[in-house]
Design a protein around this motif. Structure first.
Motif, mmCIF file in Angstrom:
data_model
loop_
_atom_site.group_PDB
_atom_site.id
_atom_site.type_symbol
_atom_site.label_atom_id
_atom_site.label_comp_id
_atom_site.label_asym_id
_atom_site.label_seq_id
_atom_site.Cartn_x
_atom_site.Cartn_y
_atom_site.Cartn_z
ATOM 1 N N PHE A 152 0.860 -1.171 0.000
ATOM 2 C CA PHE A 152 0.000 0.000 0.000
ATOM 3 C C PHE A 152 0.903 1.229 0.000
ATOM 4 N N TYR A 153 0.770 2.039 -1.040
ATOM 5 C CA TYR A 153 1.643 3.188 -1.200
ATOM 6 C C TYR A 153 0.876 4.478 -0.927
ATOM 7 N N GLY A 154 1.552 5.389 -0.282
ATOM 8 C CA GLY A 154 1.006 6.693 0.037
ATOM 9 C C GLY A 154 2.081 7.524 0.713
ATOM 10 N N LEU A 155 1.692 8.666 1.225
ATOM 11 C CA LEU A 155 2.643 9.512 1.949
ATOM 12 C C LEU A 155 2.962 8.862 3.292
ATOM 13 N N ASP A 156 4.238 8.637 3.539
ATOM 14 C CA ASP A 156 4.703 7.989 4.768
ATOM 15 C C ASP A 156 5.283 9.060 5.689
ATOM 16 N N ILE A 157 4.711 9.207 6.871
ATOM 17 C CA ILE A 157 5.150 10.243 7.810
ATOM 18 C C ILE A 157 6.477 9.820 8.439
ATOM 19 N N GLN A 158 7.487 10.676 8.303
ATOM 20 C CA GLN A 158 8.801 10.412 8.867
ATOM 21 C C GLN A 158 8.976 11.091 10.225
ATOM 22 N N LYS A 159 8.765 12.391 10.260
ATOM 23 C CA LYS A 159 8.921 13.159 11.496
ATOM 24 C C LYS A 159 7.830 14.219 11.564
ATOM 25 N N ILE A 160 7.648 14.767 12.761
ATOM 26 C CA ILE A 160 6.650 15.811 12.994
ATOM 27 C C ILE A 160 7.337 16.984 13.698
ATOM 28 N N TYR A 161 7.160 18.168 13.141
ATOM 29 C CA TYR A 161 7.650 19.398 13.779
ATOM 30 C C TYR A 161 6.455 20.112 14.391
ATOM 31 N N ASP A 162 6.528 20.344 15.703
ATOM 32 C CA ASP A 162 5.409 20.932 16.422
ATOM 33 C C ASP A 162 5.914 22.084 17.279
ATOM 34 N N GLU A 163 5.937 23.284 16.702
ATOM 35 C CA GLU A 163 6.296 24.510 17.415
ATOM 36 C C GLU A 163 7.624 24.381 18.151
ATOM 37 N N GLY A 164 8.628 23.882 17.464
ATOM 38 C CA GLY A 164 9.968 23.777 18.041
ATOM 39 C C GLY A 164 10.350 22.401 18.512
ATOM 40 N N SER A 165 9.416 21.465 18.567
ATOM 41 C CA SER A 165 9.697 20.086 18.992
ATOM 42 C C SER A 165 9.618 19.165 17.784
ATOM 43 N N VAL A 166 10.520 18.186 17.740
ATOM 44 C CA VAL A 166 10.551 17.203 16.660
ATOM 45 C C VAL A 166 10.423 15.817 17.275
ATOM 46 N N TYR A 167 9.473 15.030 16.806
ATOM 47 C CA TYR A 167 9.276 13.681 17.320
ATOM 48 C C TYR A 167 8.705 12.810 16.221
ATOM 49 N N GLY A 168 8.632 11.517 16.494
ATOM 50 C CA GLY A 168 8.154 10.550 15.524
ATOM 51 C C GLY A 168 6.637 10.447 15.517
#
Length: 379
Positions: A242-258
Motif C-alpha cells: 500500500f503506497y502513500g505519503l509515509d510520515i517520517q517526522k513531525i515538527y510541532d512549534e519547536g519540537s521534533v518527534y516521531g
C-alpha cells in the motif's frame, strides 16, 4: 615565404626540415602562431571572477520561494512525509483531502534549505528554530515533502494515512512490510508447481489444482522483490503493498518527534503521570525529604502514630476521644464476632439431625449395582 604570409597552401612537404624549424622559431619569437594569419591577432579570454557574475534566477524559483515563505509564516506545525511510489493522481487526491486543513509543499530539498537559511539569517528566533530543527537535524533528505498545518495533528495524520492505494509487488522494489502467502487452494494448474518449488513453498495437488499446505513468508521487510516472488504474487493475484505519503517526522512549534507519539492517548498520559507521582512519593517518604506529593501521606502517618499512642495509653485528647472509644469498642466486640461463626458451625450438625447420613447410605448402593452388572457382563 608563403608559409609566413599564411596562404592557404601550406607547403610543409617542399620545405626542408631545417628551414621549417627556423620559421617556427621566428614565429614563436614574434608571439604568432605558425599556422595562423600574421595579421589576425589572438586575444586572450577575459576571466571574470565568480563573485562579479550576475546570476539569473528563473521566475519559477522566485514564485516558489514566495509561496514557501508565505507558508512558513502562516503555519507552526508540519509533517515531514516521504513520497516514494506515489502517483500524480494519488497526490492530487491527497491535496484535495487536505484542502482547508493543511497544505502540501513539495520541491527540491536544496531549494527549501536555501529558503530556510535565508529566513534564519534575518535574525528572527522563530525562523532560526525552524532551521535548526528541520535542516540541522537532517529531516530534508530523500524524496520528502512538508504538510503544513495549524490544526489537530491526529486528524491531519488520519487524512494523510487514509489516502493509500494497493499495488502489486514489482521486481526490484523494496518491501515496506513482510509478505505472507496464505495456505489454501490457489486454483492454479499443476504445471505451475515449479514457481512454488523455487521459493521452497510446500504444495500438493488437490482436484487438479495446486494447494499451499501452510502460510509461507516469501518477502521480508526491507528486502528487494525478486523476479520469482513478483511472478508468483502476480499469478496468485496478491497485491501486498500500500503506497502513500509515509510520515517520517513531525515538527510541532519547536519540537521534533516521531509519528508514534500521536498514538499516545489521554489515558496513557494520565497513567504515566500517576506512576511518576507514586515513585516520587515513595522516594520522598523513604528518604525523609518532604515534598508536595508526600506531605499528605506524612500527615496521615503522623496522625496514625498519635492515635496509636492514645489507644495504647490512658492519655486521651479531645480530638482522639471519640475515635479512641470506637476503636476500643471494636476490639471488645471482635472476640464475640469471631465466636459467632464458630457457634453457628457447631450448631449446624445438631440441627440437621441424621440428614447427612442419607447420602452416605445411598452412596455405596449404586457402586454395588455397577459391580454386579459388571460381573454379569463378564460372565
Amino acid at each position: 615565404e608563403n608559409y609566413l604570409l599564411g596562404t592557404p597552401q601550406r607547403r610543409y612537404s617542399i620545405m626542408p626540415a631545417k628551414a621549417k624549424g627556423k620559421v617556427e622559431e621566428a614565429a614563436v619569437k614574434e608571439h604568432k602562431h605558425p599556422q595562423r594569419h600574421p595579421h589576425r591577432k589572438r586575444l586572450p579570454k577575459k576571466l571574470v571572477p565568480a563573485q562579479t557574475r550576475e546570476r539569473v534566477i528563473s521566475d519559477k524559483k522566485i514564485a516558489y520561494a514566495k509561496k514557501a515563505n508565505s507558508l512558513f509564516d502562516q503555519y507552526d506545525k508540519m509533517f515531514v512525509v516521504l513520497a516514494d511510489n506515489v502517483q500524480s493522481s494519488q497526490m492530487a487526491q491527497i491535496r484535495v483531502s487536505l484542502r482547508g486543513h493543511a497544505t502540501l509543499l513539495m520541491g527540491k530539498n536544496t531549494l527549501i534549505k536555501k529558503i530556510l537559511s535565508d529566513r534564519a539569517s534575518s535574525g528572527n528566533e522563530r525562523d532560526k528554530l525552524i532551521y535548526d530543527k528541520v535542516v540541522g537535524e537532517d529531516l530534508l533528505k530523500f524524496n520528502v515533502g512538508l504538510v503544513m498545518t495549524n490544526g489537530d495533528l491526529q486528524d491531519i495524520r488520519t487524512k494523510i494515512t487514509s489516502n493509500k492505494i494497493q499495488a502489486p509487488a514489482r521486481q526490484g522494489a523494496v518491501a515496506p512490510l513482510d509478505v505472507i502467502v496464505p495456505a489454501g487452494n490457489t486454483g492454479l494448474e499443476p504445471t505451475k508447481t515449479s514457481f512454488f518449488q523455487a521459493l521452497n513453498i510446500g504444495t500438493k495437488i488437490t482436484k487438479g489444482t495446486v494447494e499451499i499446505l501452510k502460510d509461507e513468508k516469501v518477502i521480508n521487510k526491507g528486502d528487494k522483490v525478486g523476479s520469482s516472488e513478483a511472478t508468483l504474487l502476480q499469478m496468485l493475484g496478491i497485491k501486498p503493498f500500500f503506497y502513500g505519503l509515509d510520515i517520517q517526522k513531525i515538527y510541532d512549534e519547536g519540537s521534533v518527534y516521531g509519528p508514534e507519539i500521536l498514538d499516545i492517548t489521554d489515558d496513557d498520559m494520565r497513567k504515566k503521570f500517576q506512576d511518576g507521582i507514586s515513585r516520587v512519593t515513595g522516594f520522598s517518604l523513604g528518604s525523609g525529604y518532604t515534598t508536595a506529593v508526600s506531605l499528605p501521606h506524612a500527615l496521615m502517618n503522623a496522625f496514625k502514630r498519635a492515635l496509636a499512642v492514645t489507644v495504647a495509653t490512658d492519655y486521651t485528647s479531645e480530638k482522639h476521644a471519640e475515635l479512641k472509644k470506637n476503636i476500643l469498642s471494636g476490639k471488645a466486640a471482635a472476640p464475640a464476632a469471631a465466636a459467632a461463626p464458630a457457634a453457628a458451625a457447631a450448631a449446624a450438625p445438631a440441627a440437621a439431625g441424621k440428614a447427612p447420613e442419607k447420602p452416605v447410605a445411598k452412596a455405596p448402593e449404586p457402586e454395588e449395582e455397577e459391580e454386579e452388572m459388571g460381573l454379569g457382563l463378564f460372565d
